[in-house]
Design a protein around this motif. Structure first.
Motif, PDB file in Angstrom:
ATOM      1  N   GLY A   1      19.813 -42.902  -8.587  1.00  0.00           N
ATOM      2  CA  GLY A   1      20.270 -44.261  -8.893  1.00  0.00           C
ATOM      3  C   GLY A   1      19.996 -45.084  -9.844  1.00  0.00           C
ATOM      4  O   GLY A   1      20.740 -45.428 -10.491  1.00  0.00           O
ATOM      5  N   TYR A   2      18.858 -44.801 -10.520  1.00  0.00           N
ATOM      6  CA  TYR A   2      18.212 -45.404 -11.647  1.00  0.00           C
ATOM      7  C   TYR A   2      19.037 -45.048 -12.788  1.00  0.00           C
ATOM      8  O   TYR A   2      19.448 -45.579 -13.785  1.00  0.00           O
ATOM      9  CB  TYR A   2      16.683 -45.172 -11.674  1.00  0.00           C
ATOM     10  CG  TYR A   2      16.395 -45.773 -13.101  1.00  0.00           C
ATOM     11  CD1 TYR A   2      15.930 -47.239 -12.741  1.00  0.00           C
ATOM     12  CD2 TYR A   2      16.158 -45.260 -14.097  1.00  0.00           C
ATOM     13  CE1 TYR A   2      15.259 -47.921 -14.047  1.00  0.00           C
ATOM     14  CE2 TYR A   2      15.689 -46.114 -15.538  1.00  0.00           C
ATOM     15  CZ  TYR A   2      15.208 -47.508 -15.072  1.00  0.00           C
ATOM     16  OH  TYR A   2      14.948 -48.200 -16.070  1.00  0.00           O
ATOM     17  N   SER A   3      19.158 -43.673 -12.834  1.00  0.00           N
ATOM     18  CA  SER A   3      19.949 -43.152 -14.053  1.00  0.00           C
ATOM     19  C   SER A   3      21.457 -43.436 -14.020  1.00  0.00           C
ATOM     20  O   SER A   3      21.682 -44.010 -15.218  1.00  0.00           O
ATOM     21  CB  SER A   3      19.884 -41.772 -13.876  1.00  0.00           C
ATOM     22  OG  SER A   3      18.489 -40.983 -13.984  1.00  0.00           O
ATOM     23  N   VAL A   4      22.167 -43.553 -12.930  1.00  0.00           N
ATOM     24  CA  VAL A   4      23.364 -44.160 -13.028  1.00  0.00           C
ATOM     25  C   VAL A   4      23.562 -45.688 -13.342  1.00  0.00           C
ATOM     26  O   VAL A   4      24.344 -45.510 -14.100  1.00  0.00           O
ATOM     27  CB  VAL A   4      23.957 -43.801 -11.562  1.00  0.00           C
ATOM     28  CG1 VAL A   4      25.309 -44.718 -11.309  1.00  0.00           C
ATOM     29  CG2 VAL A   4      24.021 -42.459 -11.080  1.00  0.00           C
ATOM     30  N   CYS A   5      22.770 -46.504 -12.922  1.00  0.00           N
ATOM     31  CA  CYS A   5      22.869 -47.765 -13.182  1.00  0.00           C
ATOM     32  C   CYS A   5      22.191 -48.351 -14.637  1.00  0.00           C
ATOM     33  O   CYS A   5      22.981 -49.369 -15.186  1.00  0.00           O
ATOM     34  CB  CYS A   5      22.214 -48.704 -12.150  1.00  0.00           C
ATOM     35  SG  CYS A   5      22.766 -48.403 -10.565  1.00  0.00           S
ATOM     36  N   TYR A   6      21.149 -47.445 -15.205  1.00  0.00           N
ATOM     37  CA  TYR A   6      20.566 -48.297 -16.323  1.00  0.00           C
ATOM     38  C   TYR A   6      20.315 -47.075 -17.555  1.00  0.00           C
ATOM     39  O   TYR A   6      19.690 -47.672 -18.500  1.00  0.00           O
ATOM     40  CB  TYR A   6      19.244 -48.600 -15.744  1.00  0.00           C
ATOM     41  CG  TYR A   6      19.191 -49.454 -14.521  1.00  0.00           C
ATOM     42  CD1 TYR A   6      19.858 -50.657 -14.525  1.00  0.00           C
ATOM     43  CD2 TYR A   6      18.470 -49.151 -13.343  1.00  0.00           C
ATOM     44  CE1 TYR A   6      20.100 -51.730 -13.468  1.00  0.00           C
ATOM     45  CE2 TYR A   6      18.543 -49.976 -12.503  1.00  0.00           C
ATOM     46  CZ  TYR A   6      19.236 -51.235 -12.410  1.00  0.00           C
ATOM     47  OH  TYR A   6      19.412 -51.999 -11.244  1.00  0.00           O
ATOM     48  N   TRP A   7      21.133 -46.099 -17.647  1.00  0.00           N
ATOM     49  CA  TRP A   7      20.793 -45.304 -18.657  1.00  0.00           C
ATOM     50  C   TRP A   7      21.445 -45.971 -20.034  1.00  0.00           C
ATOM     51  O   TRP A   7      20.874 -45.892 -21.046  1.00  0.00           O
ATOM     52  CB  TRP A   7      21.702 -43.748 -18.615  1.00  0.00           C
ATOM     53  CG  TRP A   7      23.141 -43.869 -18.668  1.00  0.00           C
ATOM     54  CD1 TRP A   7      24.025 -44.189 -17.330  1.00  0.00           C
ATOM     55  CD2 TRP A   7      24.182 -44.064 -19.580  1.00  0.00           C
ATOM     56  NE1 TRP A   7      25.376 -44.182 -17.755  1.00  0.00           N
ATOM     57  CE2 TRP A   7      25.373 -44.107 -19.111  1.00  0.00           C
ATOM     58  CE3 TRP A   7      24.094 -44.092 -20.889  1.00  0.00           C
ATOM     59  CZ2 TRP A   7      26.500 -44.267 -19.922  1.00  0.00           C
ATOM     60  CZ3 TRP A   7      25.024 -44.201 -21.629  1.00  0.00           C
ATOM     61  CH2 TRP A   7      26.272 -44.213 -21.110  1.00  0.00           C
ATOM     62  N   ALA A   8      22.533 -46.831 -19.974  1.00  0.00           N
ATOM     63  CA  ALA A   8      23.108 -47.196 -20.940  1.00  0.00           C
ATOM     64  C   ALA A   8      22.234 -48.399 -21.433  1.00  0.00           C
ATOM     65  O   ALA A   8      22.120 -48.775 -22.673  1.00  0.00           O
ATOM     66  CB  ALA A   8      24.444 -47.945 -20.641  1.00  0.00           C
ATOM     67  N   TYR A   9      21.522 -49.182 -20.560  1.00  0.00           N
ATOM     68  CA  TYR A   9      20.514 -49.963 -20.847  1.00  0.00           C
ATOM     69  C   TYR A   9      19.431 -49.418 -22.117  1.00  0.00           C
ATOM     70  O   TYR A   9      19.153 -50.095 -23.299  1.00  0.00           O
ATOM     71  CB  TYR A   9      19.869 -50.660 -19.748  1.00  0.00           C
ATOM     72  CG  TYR A   9      18.626 -51.404 -20.112  1.00  0.00           C
ATOM     73  CD1 TYR A   9      18.438 -52.689 -20.703  1.00  0.00           C
ATOM     74  CD2 TYR A   9      17.234 -50.741 -19.808  1.00  0.00           C
ATOM     75  CE1 TYR A   9      17.262 -53.356 -20.996  1.00  0.00           C
ATOM     76  CE2 TYR A   9      16.173 -51.808 -20.264  1.00  0.00           C
ATOM     77  CZ  TYR A   9      15.992 -52.804 -20.874  1.00  0.00           C
ATOM     78  OH  TYR A   9      14.980 -53.486 -21.031  1.00  0.00           O
ATOM     79  N   HIS A  10      18.982 -48.492 -21.786  1.00  0.00           N
ATOM     80  CA  HIS A  10      18.109 -47.915 -22.674  1.00  0.00           C
ATOM     81  C   HIS A  10      18.722 -47.133 -23.888  1.00  0.00           C
ATOM     82  O   HIS A  10      18.030 -47.259 -24.943  1.00  0.00           O
ATOM     83  CB  HIS A  10      17.372 -46.307 -21.945  1.00  0.00           C
ATOM     84  CG  HIS A  10      16.502 -47.193 -20.687  1.00  0.00           C
ATOM     85  ND1 HIS A  10      15.259 -47.755 -20.823  1.00  0.00           N
ATOM     86  CD2 HIS A  10      16.612 -46.692 -19.386  1.00  0.00           C
ATOM     87  CE1 HIS A  10      14.907 -47.654 -19.743  1.00  0.00           C
ATOM     88  NE2 HIS A  10      15.526 -47.278 -18.565  1.00  0.00           N
TER      89      HIS A  10
END
Length: 1621
Positions: free
Chosen positions: A806-815
């Motif tokens: 869930g975290y990777s799906v939602c926030y990889w682009a933020y990083h």
């Protein structure tokens, strides 16, 4: 040694009359020690009472003792208490006051009973619930006790907890007692012992899901748990095992299994209850005495199982064992007093709580869907409140200023805002939690928010507003209903990423909350407001609140400069600057308690250490806590202690340095690396991570932790705290210390590199082939039904076992967005991800039903691509970048292209993805442009799979749709709301309202007179129209007329406007008068006449415009400079007239005025296309000669200016410099009006009879919180972040429009007619034009086109009713000879062509007549005049006959092809209840194999002009079975209508292999097989949103091979293999 009794014998000893206790304590002896201690406690309590009161208590106690038998007999008579063997099963009334204010229900536990469980020594004379009727606070409450068969020793029916819960609910629902009120009319308090608590929790969950219990569950106020094993009890497993081992024992009970620690039922109850108990008051008491089990004394339900550990839960010990925790010796029993006071506390809440809490799961889901708040807000409160020690932090609520601020009377004279200022780490958040708890206790409830730099979403002001609104909606019925009504009327969902702070404030707070009269004042608590992303804007809005209900706001923050800029608004603030003296006692208490726990035996050392720590504390709670933690390893000798105290740093920065040094100096390199990895993830993550997420993130570098929490504590130097299974830094200052750059260079954590490492880890985690197989199990196999407000988050199910998913799906682009502009590892990870796994990522987000993560990811990618582009343009700044300048694969354009694709996928396919996430693989890429990244990567041709051709190969089209109102009408104005756009045709006063989502007409308003002006209110719910004779106000969502105001003057109306709260409607006239009316009563409120300052202004003005705040009007004359009339005084501006100081010829020739949304300046469009901005505050004029607009508009947030010039080019300019952002070039197109959508991401323009909708991806801008580290919020506010270079697009508005289409009987060709009169044949593989057949006049549009079955004849008609027929002769492949047949002019517009089966005759049907032509002789052979409007359609009979069939709404006529005479007549008999005399048949078709004749009807009132649209409101589909050999004697046919099919059809497309082909209401292509019982439905694929052009879809057809042809922007899209049966 004599052996003792067996285990079972020892258990059986419990049947002793004195010690027997059959309640779940059923395993327990009553220890005399507990009785002794409680008696002593009662005596001690009595000894502390003053003498005067003691006598009263003793007298009352004696009176109670004397009346015990009487009381018991009274209750026995009322409730018919049976003997022990039948102790009251079911719900029994204990006490019924004359006028009750609430209900108290007691539920016993395992082995217990309705009466004796609650009686000391199981003697009902000691039944303590009966005592409550004598308690002053509880005497008005009805009291019940509920009994159920929980005798574990008996052989009764083997039921489980759910069965008992259902019985409780049913008895509550059906309870009747004479004429007394039912249960559910008042609040309900439950008191539950042991397993009874689980039963009540289960009953609450069942009631939430069943609408029959909605009234009851809405009144659940609170539950008092007495020794409830929320997490199970080991004794339950022991008992079940004993019973199972005995040869003659009863079978193990199902409810015993439910009580075990490993019980899945128990786990399910806890998981569900946690999400639905937010509005319940929960109080848990746990036992402290052990209970005798056989020869052992055990704690049956320990604290860890008896306490839920929920944020709002209150918990406390009772000095009793599991048996005596629910029994009390007397009214002076200390445990009774404690429980009684708890019940009284809940009773007080019942009397004070206002509004109605959420009473159904559906309501809560709807609130979540509208506001997008899914987090449990109480978790933040619990985290802060856990730090409060008993007896501390109470001083704030006792301060006079706070008491005055909280007061509910005389609030007008009090400051609305209480602002707590304090230095970092001085306990502001903890004090805020105390304030929240205090207000919840004394006022019933409040709304609150904790801003956090560790959670990127929670630090936004927009999220804060949504959270406050969600909390209020869950607790207040009136606001909840208003919110639901607003959503139903506007379609707005504030969960969207495009809903900014201003929008939420305007529509929810100003539009609803501030206008609602709540029963009690509202209290809003905002902690750490200085950490909000736009805190100055938020504070400014809070200062200016004007509300019907008093609103008090509590703020906490560090000292901030914003206060100095507030001016007079500071009068509404009560400030409190936190000093060392304020918190001195709290810190001292904390230190002394900590020291007593560490060194309990040495008070002298305790005091010495405490004094030295306090001396250095300087008011910082955090410093004290960390200092004491750092000293824990030195408690061996006084010398060590003194040395540690001496070396203890005196400030936070030095203390952090010391903590960091301990991490860096760890002897193990691997430990140091692990510590850095942990701190990196904790400091840089989007939100606090769960333990399992971080463990997975550290893999494979670190794995197989023995105890991860201990590891974090040991190696991370107290920087990390773990609460509720989530990791976060101890304070915001710790994050700043670890990540900020110091004098010596970068700190411990290099932020950009850390984000890069985290992005690579997330991308690597997502780059697996297994995800697609996993998601397949959770994705629906077919297109799900759409239209539901709430959709389940199926990604949560897929996450089980994959913590980081869930975290990777939602926030990889933020990083990625925060990573270095060049990182070879990151670039490689991105290329791998996009080339192979991007679609599975999109499917994952679609499974979550929250596509805003796609948009946010695209924004992050765009921001990163921009940074890379800027870095590449400055190679001198980095030798590495300079050396890579020529590397093509590092060009950020490919990332920009992916960002564009993602935005377009959401915009064009969003509903499709939500409905069927797996459609991203096969159904979406074929519809993407050929040069898009998605099509190039995933769109390769696969045999027998969906394939789309015929469209241009260039990029995404910015045009979403085009709407035509007919050639004979000219659109004059367009307006837009969030859910609709509105078109005005001034000449006839016709207003049409269209759905913004689907671009379909919602409703029409016909004023039937010239109407030059329309205007919307601020929130887009009301529409005003100014006609020649009246003003009308309409509700946009329903079309309801709100009011009609007669126009009482002959003067010309120059402008109309609503005030801020939409209560008043103002009109301006060209005699310089201003009238204001009440919107709902039409009563005139005020009338003002403008008196010009000079004689030359006495003529009629050309332009007038009212300011956004409704206090000022700008007036313009020809040949004179404009004037500003401040006609309403404000605190800053008196009534006066202002004249422009600077003069110019342009200013004296105004065409239109446009106000900035904040009213600070006025834009003047001059006759010479010059634009001048008049800045009112400094009275300056600024010219913008480069704009050259003919029409202009401004975005709602004031950041963008929209213009169009004289040749139809649209431009978007960003403030403050009005730099070009976007330009859409077109040629020789006259644009009459132009406007933005409220979110600024869509542009509407009107050109002649067309309205175009544009969605440029460049207008999708980053959110404020997305710009951390590399831009500023000001750039977004000003619009300057949009782009350094403008995006230029070209609109080919000169493209001919396809107006008619017909397909050949082979799958090789189709033919198009266009608006330039051309009829052209195209090949059906790529859509290439291969033969111009003939042409109508260039000024005429082809409206009807028909190609005969054999392909030998083609006929068409145009808008002048000219009919041309040609004979075609195939010469060779793709070549035809064309020969004339007919060229005639019909008397009316042609509605239908039909060839006879032998193609000798041609039927030409018009709106009033029908004609038959012989194609051999090329002459008309007969005609038929209907006399009235033709409501019939013709159809060729099924194969085997050569009949001409006329289908009308009431009958079928069989006619002769050569004479049109009726040979047979049959009535249509239908079961549908419709007035068939008012219907018209608009579509007919015949199935080849089945012999069905299908026809569609419309109410004649819904038909305008030529009937070509098969999607009008009221379309109804029916069919008849037509016999192969027609019997002329038949007098009637039974017409069948399947209601399931009829209500699904939105647009009829055609017939394919006997199946009806249609588009449903979600624009999915479906087929329906009429020959199968049950009428088989299949959904095949969905059309993109930009294909939903009404005019084009009406022309869509499907050939006999299942290939669909759909006109699209002058081309025809060819969709193959889409219908798979």
């Amino acid at each position: 040694m004599a052996s003792g009794p067996s285990v079972f014998s020892r258990l059986r000893l419990r049947s002793d009359p004195v010690l027997d206790c059959n309640d779940d304590e059923g395993l327990a002896n009553v220890p005399n020690e507990a009785e002794r201690r409680r008696s002593e406690s009662s005596s001690r309590m009595l000894s502390t009472v003053p003498t005067r009161l003691k006598s009263n208590i003793l007298q009352r106690s004696a009176s109670s003792a004397c009346n015990t038998s009487t009381f018991a007999l009274k209750d026995i008579r009322k409730s018919h208490i049976p003997e022990r063997c039948s102790d009251g099963l079911g719900l029994q009334l204990v006490f019924d006051p004359p006028s009750h204010t609430g209900d108290i229900i007691f539920v016993h536990g395992l082995g217990g009973s309705a009466w004796k469980t609650w009686s000391w020594n199981r003697d009902t004379a000691n039944f303590w619930p009966g005592w409550l009727s004598d308690e002053e606070d509880l005497s008005s409450f009805r009291t019940f006790t509920f009994g159920y068969d929980s005798d574990w020793k008996g052989a009764g029916t083997n039921l489980n907890i759910s069965d008992f819960s259902k019985d409780l609910l049913l008895q509550m629902l059906t309870f009747r007692s004479d004429d007394r009120p039912t249960i559910g009319s008042k609040d309900i308090i439950f008191v539950a012992h042991s397993m009874g608590g689980l039963l009540v929790k289960r009953a609450y969950l069942l009631a939430k899901l069943d609408i029959q219990y909605s009234d009851i569950v809405s009144k659940f106020l609170g539950i008092i748990f007495l020794g409830t094993p929320h997490r199970g009890a080991q004794s339950a497993a022991m008992l079940n095992n004993i019973l199972a081992a005995l040869p003659l024992a009863p079978p193990p009970k199902a409810y015993l299994a439910d009580l075990q620690v490993t019980s899945s039922a128990l786990h399910e109850i806890n998981e569900q209850f946690r999400h639905h108990c937010q509005e319940l008051a929960l109080i848990s008491y746990y036992e402290t005495e052990k209970t005798t089990l056989g020869m052992k004394d055990v704690l049956i339900v320990g604290k860890e199982s008896a306490v839920l550990q929920y944020p709002k839960e209150l918990s406390s010990p009772l000095y009793a064992n599991h048996h005596t925790i629910c029994k009390f010796q007397s009214r002076l029993d200390s445990n009774y007093v404690k429980v009684r006071d708890t019940i009284a506390y809940l009773a007080k809440r019942s009397s004070s709580r206002g509004g109605t809490i959420v009473n159904t799961v559906e309501d809560n889901q709807q609130i979540e869907a509208i506001l997008g708040i899914h987090d449990v807000v109480e978790e933040d409160l619990k985290s802060a409140h856990n730090r409060v020690m008993d007896g501390t932090c109470q001083w704030l609520t006792h301060k006079p200023d706070f008491i005055k601020w909280q007061a509910t009377e005389g609030m007008e004279d009090c400051a609305r805002i209480f602002w707590l200022f304090g230095l970092p780490a001085t306990g502001k958040t903890t004090l805020t939690s105390v304030v929240i708890d205090h207000l919840k206790t004394h006022t019933g409830r409040c709304q609150y928010h904790f801003f956090s730099t560790g959670h990127q979403m929670k630090r936004t002001a927009a999220y804060c507003l949504r959270s406050i609104a969600a909390q209020l909606a869950r607790t207040n019925l009136e606001f909840r209903e208003a919110l639901f009504a607003f959503h139903a009327g506007t379609g707005i969902k504030f969960a969207s990423q495009d809903q900014k702070f201003e929008t939420i404030w305007e529509k929810i707070f100003e539009g609803i909350i501030f206008k609602t009269a709540f029963q009690t004042p509202l209290f809003w608590i905002l902690d750490a407001i200085d950490e909000a992303d736009a805190y100055s804007v938020l504070i400014s809005r809070l200062m200016k609140i004007q509300s019907v209900t008093p609103i008090r706001v509590f703020l906490s923050s560090r000292p901030t400069e914003i206060v100095r800029t507030l001016g007079t608004h500071t009068l509404s603030i009560t400030p409190l600057f936190l000093s060392d003296r304020d918190t001195e006692n709290d810190i001292r208490t904390y230190v002394y308690n900590t020291m007593r726990n560490i060194l309990p035996a040495n008070e002298q050392v305790q005091k010495k250490i405490s004094d030295q720590v306090l001396k250095k504390a300087s008011g910082s709670f955090l410093w004290v806590r960390l200092a004491l933690d750092s000293l824990r390893g030195s408690w061996y000798t006084q010398h060590d202690i003194q040395k540690s105290l001496t070396e203890l740093p005196a400030d936070m920065a030095s203390l952090y340095e010391q903590m960091l040094e301990k991490i860096i100096s760890q002897p193990s390199p691997r430990s140091r690396l692990l510590a850095k990895r942990i701190l990196t993830w904790v400091a840089c993550s989007w939100r606090p991570l769960r333990i399992d997420e971080l463990i997975t993130a550290l893999e494979p570098e670190f794995s197989d932790f023995v105890n991860f929490e201990d590891t974090v504590t040991q190696i991370c130097g107290n920087f990390v705290s773990i609460e509720e299974g989530r990791l976060s830094l101890i304070h915001a200052t710790a994050r700043s210390f670890l990540t900020s750059e110091g004098e010596g260079g970068p700190r411990y954590i290099k932020v950009r590199q850390s984000h890069s490492d985290m992005a690579v880890r997330c991308l690597t985690y997502l780059s697996k082939d297994d995800w697609r197989r996993l998601f397949r199990a959770f994705s629906p196999t077919d297109y799900a039904e759409a239209g539901h407000l709430h959709r389940p988050n199926r990604l949560l199910l897929a996450e089980q076992g994959f913590p980081l998913l869930g975290y990777s799906v939602c926030y990889w682009a933020y990083h990625v967005s925060n990573s270095p502009t060049f990182s070879a590892e990151l670039t490689e990870a991105l290329k791998t991800f996009f080339s192979r796994y991007c679609l599975s990522w999109i499917e994952a987000i679609a499974l979550s039903a929250n596509l805003r993560y796609l948009i946010k990811s695209a924004k992050y990618i765009k921001a990163y691509a921009k940074r890379k582009r800027l870095a590449k343009s400055r190679p001198e700044s980095s030798p590495v970048l300079g050396s890579l300048k020529a590397v093509p694969e590092d060009d950020p354009k490919w990332l920009q292209s992916w960002a564009t694709d993602i935005i377009r996928v959401v915009g064009k396919f969003g509903p499709i993805l939500i409905s069927n996430p797996a459609s991203i693989y096969g159904d979406i890429p074929p519809f993407c442009p050929r040069n898009s990244m998605i099509w190039q990567t995933y769109g390769e041709f696969v045999p027998n799979q969906l394939y789309v051709s015929g469209l241009p190969t260039d990029g995404w089209d910015d045009r979403l749709a085009s709407i035509s109102v007919g050639d004979d009408r000219m659109i004059s104005k367009v307006l837009a709301t969030d859910a609709y756009f509105i078109i005005l045709i001034s000449s006839v006063g016709s207003i049409t309202i269209w759905h913004a989502e689907t671009c379909e007409q919602a409703r029409a308003i016909e004023l039937n007179e010239y109407t030059p002006i329309i205007a919307l209110n601020k929130i887009g719910t009301l529409l005003a129209a100014a006609s020649l004779t009246s003003y009308t106000i309409w509700e946009v969502s329903t079309g309801r007329l709100v009011s009609r105001i007669p126009k009482t003057t002959e003067t010309r109306t120059t402008t109309v406007a609503f005030n801020d709260d939409s209560s008043q409607f103002t009109t301006c006239y060209d005699d310089c008068s201003i009238f204001s009316y009440d919107v709902y009563t039409s009563i005139e409120i005020s009338r003002q006449i403008f008196t010009p300052p000079q004689v030359e202004y006495h003529s009629c003005p050309k332009v007038m415009s009212i300011s956004p705040d409704h206090t000022t009007v700008a007036i313009g004359w020809r040949g004179k400079p404009p004037l500003i009339w401040h006609f309403k005084a404000t605190p800053y501006q008196p009534v006066k007239i202002r004249k422009a100081r600077q003069m110019s010829d342009s200013l004296c020739a105004p065409e239109s005025y446009l106000w900035r949304p904040d009213g600070s300046s006025l834009f003047i469009l001059c006759q010479d296309t010059n634009v001048i901005e008049w800045q009112l505050y400094d009275d300056q004029q600024i010219a913008y000669p480069h704009l050259n607009p003919r029409e202009f508009g401004i975005s709602r947030d004031g950041t963008l200016l929209l213009t169009c010039d004289n040749i139809g080019t649209i431009s978007v300019w960003s403030f403050p410099k009005l730099s070009l952002v976007y330009q859409l070039k077109s040629e020789n197109e006259f644009i009459r009006d132009i406007t933005f959508s409220p979110d600024n991401q869509r542009i509407y323009d009107v050109r002649c009879f067309m309205c175009n909708i544009w969605e440029p991806d460049v207008l999708v801008r980053p959110d404020e919180q997305d710009l951390e580290d590399h831009s500023s919020v000001d750039e977004v506010a000003s619009g300057s972040y949009l782009s350094n270079e403008p995006a230029i697009a070209h609109a080919d508005t000169t493209q001919t429009v396809v107006t008619a289409i017909s397909v050949s009987t082979t799958d090789d060709y189709y033919c198009c007619g266009s608006d330039d009169g051309m009829v052209i044949i195209h090949e059906a593989t790529y859509g290439k034009a291969i033969r111009k057949v003939y042409g109508h006049p260039p000024s005429s549009a082809v409206l009807q086109l028909c190609w005969s079955e054999s392909g030998r004849f083609m006929v068409s008609s145009d808008d002048s009713a000219r009919v041309i027929a040609k004979r075609l002769e195939v010469k060779e492949k793709d070549k035809w000879g064309v020969f004339p047949v007919l060229d005639i002019r019909a008397p009316d517009s042609v509605q239908q062509f039909l060839f006879s089966s032998d193609e000798r005759y041609l039927l030409v049907s018009t709106s009033s007549t029908d004609h038959i032509y012989d194609l051999r002789t090329k002459k008309q052979v007969c005609s038929r005049l209907w006399g009235t409007r033709n409501t019939r359609r013709w159809v060729q009979s099924p194969p085997g006959t050569n009949l001409l069939i006329s289908v009308g709404p009431c009958d079928i006529q069989i006619c002769n092809w050569s004479t049109l005479e009726t040979e047979s007549f049959a009535d249509l008999i239908s079961e549908t209840d419709r007035d068939r005399g008012k219907l018209a048949v608009v579509w007919t078709a015949c199935t080849t194999a089945q012999g069905h004749i299908l026809y569609g009807t419309l109410p004649t009132a819904n038909i305008r002009g030529s009937v070509t649209c098969l999607s009008h409101s009221g379309l109804h589909l029916e069919y008849i079975d037509f016999p192969r050999s027609f019997d002329s004697s038949l007098s009637s046919f039974a017409s069948e209508c399947n209601p399931n099919l009829a209500h699904r059809v939105k647009r009829l497309i055609g017939i394919y292999e006997g199946r009806v082909v249609y588009l449903d209401h979600d624009h999915r292509l479906c087929t329906w097989d009429l020959s199968i019982d049950g009428h088989e439905l299949k959904r095949h694929f969905a059309l993109p949103r930009d294909w939903l052009d009404v005019n084009s879809l009406d022309l869509a057809v499907v050939n006999r091979y299942g290939t669909m042809f759909c006109p699209r922007d002058g081309h025809v899209a060819i969709v193959r293999n889409g219908i798979r049966l």
